[in-house]
Design an enzyme around this catalytic site. Structure first.
Site, PDB file in Angstrom:
ATOM      1  N   HIS A  47       1.093  -1.064   0.023  1.00 11.10           N
ATOM      2  CA  HIS A  47      -0.192  -0.149  -0.046  1.00 11.10           C
ATOM      3  C   HIS A  47       0.807   1.236  -0.062  1.00 11.10           C
ATOM      4  CE1 HIS A  47      -4.110   1.807   0.639  1.00 11.10           C
ATOM      5  NE2 HIS A  47      -3.454   2.842   1.378  1.00 11.10           N
ATOM      6  N   HIS A  93     -10.467   2.707  -0.710  1.00 12.45           N
ATOM      7  CA  HIS A  93     -10.548   2.335   0.683  1.00 12.45           C
ATOM      8  C   HIS A  93     -11.239   0.677   0.757  1.00 12.45           C
ATOM      9  CE1 HIS A  93     -10.023   4.248   4.701  1.00 12.45           C
ATOM     10  NE2 HIS A  93      -8.830   4.284   4.346  1.00 12.45           N
TER      11      HIS A  93
END
Length: 719
Positions: A47, A93
């Site tokens: 990430h 998300h």
């Protein structure tokens, strides 16, 4: 508090592979502390480090005369003339939203808004791209309700209009929904703020809300697949407060006017760790932090928890020392925390102090720019098997199948939960193609769109990647906007599987080719990998967010269909039904190849639309559902029936690219046909807008009846 012993299991729980841990041992020449292990885990996960994707992301076109700042900052910055810039980005998300739909989606909106105002821009528009499992799956309804309420709850309270987006349903997302959030803001070109620290001994300042334990380990969780332990991950989802974020926006913009800010960085993924490391690394400096000075809202927080917390509404800033009192007064006024928590140092060190102990002492540059980078093995997706014959169907029955599917039905149930009118500059509400907002105080407008067809990408990643960009280009063109630039949100499964990595590589190649050909460079973006549950991957979903400029109202193409208008089809039609919406919705088949994307034709046809806008009273691009769905949507939006001459399945529902449906009066149609002939653009009359029915060939139904089905189907499917 005694720190746990570093074991193989603990290393694995932090998402680090044995060879990565060996690299850490070699770098440090010792075993890391528990806090240091957490810091490496945060900075070296997928990430934050992009370790599987960096190699391929570098191949994307990121430059152009309009680009002020490309990838690598909080958001991209593009010149829109008159000393103004649009600042925008899209970010995922996904994992948090599947675990805790409301807060996962809400904090996704909060995070992307901070990315924009960290650059010195006031947010003016938001969009979202949402992918859910099949409607009858037991979790889908809960996810849709939670995600939509979370997006609306945060965006509405913060005060930014949600003006566009897309929603899809497919069994491949049953175990892993996608929530991609987009935000755009306006800034002056001479007042853009960046994250690179400069100057030794400068105060590092913590701004905003207090730090809690919410979101600890969130970035690491977002870099792993889901399995049966999913419920245990709930504490890694952050909790948002849009009213605090609104105060943070106003305080930051006020502070930026004082000249106090040297650099500023949003605390997003990996919180204090990532923000401090990125500011130091970009400025070639080290950072010392004293965690005893960090404002906390929970007792006895450890250094590990404070460094990895992803509590929301927080910023980190490097400040001019002489401006400290002025800066603090602003944050006091807005009732936000302001604390000097460290300083920049000359050495390449990330030094973390807590309770009179050194909890971490690491080479800062090794955490960021020299994180692992992989050239993962990949397999090209095989050539699609040619599409077998598709039986002909009654065209109105085909249209009903599309508009009664939650994929293509009207989404007003969603859009009505979003405030699309706040700030009073929205020109076009969601659900009608590209969203449009005025640039306040000027004649200019900005258009926004978000596009991808995952079925295409799975069948043919390169053509599917091209198509996502091409559809974004067409959506902007259809409202008269000149496409400026794009942001990408690349959602894929596990990159350690060569076939998944092959999807990623193919899509990047297609996206890069289309962005270059259409003059829409990638200026920001996000990669979300490991979107899998129990080994089953999502459809490859490289979402493209795009921004276009409408110089003034004379360039705007509005939907103004009138009785008797001619329906003109611009672009070449071959009746391509491979991977089409009609094939999926009527025959439950996902067969054949994705449609071919001719980038030269896309550019030529798009320029023709924009150059001849004075002859066009309504325009829509053709994509999912082909000519039939495009004609129905124009008719529904304006309340005028439509008669198309053809009743042929391939002609009506084929999804050939580079095509637009245009409505105009007879004289304008003649002028358009002459202009098209002069530049070699295919154009043909396919019918007219008239009456109160929708007629395809010899098959017909009342527009009122079809519109009622179109507007009720989404809620019926989702209960």
């Amino acid at each position: 508090m005694q720190e746990p012993e570093i074991t193989e299991d603990l290393v694995a729980a932090h998402g680090l592979k044995p060879d990565e841990y060996a690299q850490i041992l070699q770098l440090l020449n010792r075993e890391p502390t528990f806090t240091e292990l957490g810091i490496f885990s945060a900075m070296w996960n997928e990430h934050c480090s992009y370790k599987s994707s960096k190699k391929w992301l570098r191949t994307l076109p990121t430059d152009g005369p309009q680009v002020i700042c490309g990838p690598g900052e909080n958001a991209g910055v593009v010149d829109i003339g008159d000393g103004q810039a649009v600042v925008f980005k899209m970010e995922s998300h996904n994992h948090p939203s599947y675990i805790e739909p409301y807060q996962g989606a809400a904090t996704g909106v909060g995070g992307i808004l901070r990315d924009v105002f960290t650059m010195g821009a006031r947010p003016i528009a938001a969009m979202n791209s949402l992918s859910f499992g099949e409607p009858r799956h037991p979790k889908t309804r809960q996810l849709v309700h939670g995600v939509v309420e979370g997006i609306g709850g945060y965006g509405n309270a913060f005060g930014v209009p949600t003006i566009g987006g897309e929603v899809r349903f497919h069994p491949a997302y049953n175990g892993n929904c996608l929530v991609n959030a987009f935000a755009a803001g306006l800034a002056d070109t001479d007042s853009i703020f960046y994250s690179a620290a400069s100057g030794v001994g400068m105060p590092v300042v913590y701004l905003g809300a207090k730090t809690g334990r919410d979101g600890v380990g969130g970035a690491t969780m977002a870099s792993a697949e889901f399995d049966e332990t999913i419920e245990e991950k709930r504490p890694t989802v952050q909790v948002g407060d849009p009213f605090t974020e609104k105060r943070l926006l106003e305080a930051c913009l006020e502070l930026m006017q004082t000249g106090a800010v040297i650099s500023i960085q949003d605390m997003g993924a990996a919180g204090l760790t990532c923000s401090a490391v990125e500011m130091g690394d970009k400025g070639g400096l080290g950072v010392r932090l004293d965690l005893d000075r960090v404002p906390v809202r929970e007792e006895q927080m450890t250094a590990y928890e404070m460094m990895l917390s992803e509590s929301q509404e927080r910023m980190l800033m490097v400040l001019k020392p002489e401006k400290e009192d002025e800066a603090k007064a602003i944050f006091d006024k807005w009732d936000l925390d302001f604390a000097i928590v460290g300083e920049t140092i000359a050495e390449d060190r990330f030094l973390i102090l807590h309770g009179n102990e050194t909890k971490a002492d690491l080479p800062l540059s090794k955490l960021s720019s020299t994180a692992p980078e992989y050239d993962r093995p990949w397999e090209a997706t095989g050539t699609a098997v040619p599409l077998a014959d598709v039986p002909g169907i009654d065209p109105i029955d085909g249209l009903k199948a599309l508009i009664s599917s939650p994929n293509y039905a009207a989404k007003q149930w969603i859009y009505e939960q979003y405030d699309s009118q706040v700030m009073a500059d929205t020109v076009r509400r969601p659900g009608l193609g590209a969203g449009i907002t005025r640039v306040h105080g000027t004649p200019k407008m900005l258009a926004f769109t978000s596009d991808v067809t995952p079925r295409y990408v799975k069948a043919n990643p390169e053509e599917g990647g091209k198509q996502a960009v091409a559809e974004a280009y067409r959506n902007l063109t259809a409202v008269g906007a000149v496409p400026l630039a794009t942001t990408d949100n690349l959602n894929f499964g596990n990159p350690e599987k060569p076939e998944i990595m092959g999807q990623f590589v193919g899509a990047i190649k297609g996206i890069g080719a289309a962005c270059a050909a259409l003059g829409m460079p990638i200026v920001s973006g996000n990669v979300s990998l490991y979107n899998e549950t129990d080994g089953a991957a999502i459809l490859p979903t490289p979402t493209i967010g795009a921004v276009g400029l409408i110089p003034d109202e004379s360039h705007l193409i509005a939907d103004q269909v009138r009785e008797g208008h001619v329906a003109l089809l611009i672009g070449e039609s071959h009746g391509h039904l491979g991977q089409s919406a009609i094939l999926a919705e009527v025959f439950n088949r996902e067969d054949g190849d994705a449609p071919h994307v001719d980038l030269d034709a896309e550019k030529r046809n798009g320029e023709f639309i924009r150059d001849n806008r004075e002859w066009i009273t309504a325009c829509t691009d053709l994509s999912d559902g082909g000519l039939a769905l495009a004609a129905f949507e124009l008719a529904d939006a304006t309340g005028v029936g439509v008669h198309l001459d053809s009743g042929d399945t391939a002609e009506l529902f084929g999804e050939d690219q580079a095509r637009y449906l245009v409505a105009c009066n007879f004289d304008m149609a003649e002028a358009l046909m002459v202009a098209a002939g002069q530049v070699g653009v295919p154009i043909v009359s396919v019918g007219r807008f008239t009456g109160t029915d929708v007629t395809f060939g010899s098959s017909s139904a009342p527009l009122e009846e079809l519109s009622a089905l179109y507007r009720s189907a989404f809620e019926a499917a989702l209960g």
